[in-house]
Design an enzyme around this catalytic site. Structure first.
Site, PDB file in Angstrom:
ATOM      1  CB  ALA A 111     -12.860  34.463   2.061  1.00  0.00           C
ATOM      2  CG  PHE A 112     -15.153  35.631  -3.118  1.00  0.00           C
ATOM      3  CD1 PHE A 112     -13.967  34.926  -3.128  1.00  0.00           C
ATOM      4  CD2 PHE A 112     -16.170  35.228  -3.965  1.00  0.00           C
ATOM      5  CE1 PHE A 112     -13.797  33.833  -3.981  1.00  0.00           C
ATOM      6  CE2 PHE A 112     -16.004  34.142  -4.820  1.00  0.00           C
ATOM      7  CZ  PHE A 112     -14.813  33.445  -4.815  1.00  0.00           C
ATOM      8  CE  LYS A 113     -13.979  29.679  -2.410  1.00  0.00           C
ATOM      9  NZ  LYS A 113     -12.747  30.501  -2.430  1.00  0.00           N
ATOM     10  CG  ASP A 114     -18.277  34.528   4.420  1.00  0.00           C
ATOM     11  OD1 ASP A 114     -18.399  33.310   4.678  1.00  0.00           O
ATOM     12  OD2 ASP A 114     -17.465  35.270   5.013  1.00  0.00           O
ATOM     13  CG  MET A 117     -21.398  28.900   1.937  1.00  0.00           C
ATOM     14  SD  MET A 117     -21.228  27.721   0.598  1.00  0.00           S
ATOM     15  CE  MET A 117     -19.471  27.449   0.581  1.00  0.00           C
TER      16      MET A 117
END
Ligand code: PLP
Length: 469
Positions: A111-114, A117
């Site tokens: 997911a794009f949160k990587d 993060m």
């Protein structure tokens, strides 16, 4: 570059000082005193850069106080093909109808949160090491955020993660992703209760000031400024990939929940990236769509928040939205404090016809919404026409982009997750399983590490005391 609070109660601070901060002490959000300006010569110089070096060039404008050599080391350690699947890091695919998809979901948790993060993990480790401090990150997750935080912080010196999740309420795939981590500094805690119970426990532990200070408890939620700024990078990258020269313009369509992702696009536009429109796509939880259509911000209570098949956008309050409204209110902190008093009272606010005209005109926003049937139809349509399987959140974006696109407008849709994460909805749409990256084959069979606790604050505190750094 110094940072101030949207509510005016924080003396200007450096990037390193706000890096580990959640809310500002006055309850507001950190904002840069001004936006660094990017001119044509900079765009020309940046167009051909590898992702990591582009990230360095953009971050150095915001992260002064971090030595440039260290920043370059960290951006190169973060944005590698081994972590994000290809040298492009964020590959762009053009669909047959002309809409482009910017792939942001090829990191470790799909997911794009990587994207942000993973950098945060390296930044936190560096700043804590410099100060000789440790940090115990406490969070609650129903899926995406918790796994991104764990994969970013695993094995990092001086950092532990305590992640609460509702027992039995995540998919087998999501459980396997988180619970199969064997790193000593990652602690999965399944709570016998709901996601709201998990969040209440996090709030209760954080409200115990003595416990919080003694055990150096922190968070990595979506209001963290460094996360927003790391996301600015892929708007530049997406612009370069979707155009052949810096005199062209693009619009971005962004599946939105907490307004963190599209807030980064707004900042890129303010810096001078030639962005035409920022199209906000919501699901049935349409707080943001309503705002950009009617000028009224009416956050809902959790009872009014619907559970949908694009669950990472199931929000009732858009926590990063205050950053945009701060600019819209000409950076008047007293006005923001007053508007958010109305929000906290559950009333919300209205920015009036002038405010709405500026949000749409000057700031370039537009919005649309998508529902379950739209999502299924869009997943099917894109699979049929292009042979590409998109995830339910990305489908919300593509649906809205198709609806709002103007003739000749070059629209880039941000892909926010891979379909493998939301297999049930893919099966419902296509009648077959979602494709799964080879690295994730059979993860459900791996041994899992998780403590199961009652929804009890004291039990969680006791576990933290035993295992903290
Ligand atoms: C977090 C998330 C979103 C929403 O992003 P915001 O920054 O909260 O607007 C959309 N799609 C997926 C897959 C997510 O994980």
């Amino acid at each position: 570059m110094r940072y101030i609070s949207t509510r005016g109660g924080m003396p200007p601070k450096t990037f390193s000082e706000i890096l580990l901060m959640g809310l500002a002490p006055d309850g507001g959000l950190a904002m840069p005193e001004s936006y660094p300006a990017v001119d044509r010569a900079m765009l020309d110089a940046w167009r051909g850069l590898p992702y990591a070096d582009l990230a360095f060039e953009i971050l150095r404008l915001f992260a002064d106080g971090i030595p440039e050599g260290e920043l370059r080391r960290m951006t190169r350690a973060t944005y590698r093909a081994e972590v994000f699947g290809s040298d492009a890091i964020t590959p762009l695919v053009r669909l047959k109808d002309g809409i482009a998809l910017l792939g942001l979901s090829n990191g470790p948790t799909l997911a794009f949160k990587d994207m942000a993060m993973q950098l945060l993990g390296n930044l936190f480790e560096y700043v804590l090491g410099l100060r000789g401090e440790t940090l115990n990150i406490l969070g609650a997750t129903s899926g995406d955020t918790g796994s991104a935080a764990e994969y970013a912080m695993r094995g990092k010196a001086g950092i532990s993660v305590f992640m609460l999740s509702p027992e039995g309420r995540m998919s087998a795939f999501q459980r396997a992703q988180m619970y199969s981590l064997q790193d000593a500094n990652i602690h999965n805690i399944a709570i016998r209760g709901t996601f709201d119970d998990c969040q209440d426990i996090v709030k209760a532990v954080s409200a115990d000031a003595a416990f919080k200070a003694e055990n150096r408890i922190g968070t990595v939620n979506s209001i963290n400024w460094a996360r927003v700024v790391a996301q600015v990078v892929y708007y530049f990258r997406g612009y370069f990939a979707a155009t052949s020269g810096n005199d062209e313009r693009v619009s971005f369509c962004v599946p939105s929940g907490n307004f963190g992702n599209v807030c980064a696009g707004y900042i890129a536009r303010r810096m001078g990236l030639p962005v035409d429109r920022l199209i906000v796509a919501t699901n049935e939880n349409d707080v943001l769509c309503e705002f950009f259509r009617e000028g009224r911000y009416r956050p809902r209570g959790s009872a009014e928040t619907r559970v949908t098949s694009s669950p990472s956008m199931d929000i009732s309050k858009a926590s990063n939205f205050e950053r945009f409204v701060f600019d819209l209110a000409d950076r008047d902190p007293a006005r923001i404090a007053s508007l958010w008093r109305d929000v906290e009272r559950g009333e919300g606010f209205d920015i009036g016809a002038d405010g709405l005209a500026r949000a749409i005109g000057e700031a370039g926003f537009a919005a649309g919404k998508s529902c379950h049937a739209d999502r299924l139809a869009t997943i099917r349509a894109v699979a049929d026409s292009d042979g590409v399987v998109i995830d339910p959140h990305t489908a919300d974006g593509v649906k809205v982009a198709r609806e709002l696109r103007r003739p000749g407008e070059n629209v880039v849709c941000l892909e926010t997750a891979l379909p493998a994460k939301f297999a049930e909805t893919i099966t419902e749409a296509l009648g077959r399983d979602a494709p799964r990256p080879a690295s994730m084959a059979g993860i459900e069979a791996l041994p899992q590490r998780v403590d199961v606790l009652d929804a009890d604050v004291e039990a969680v505190k006791a576990l933290i005391l035993r295992a903290r750094r």
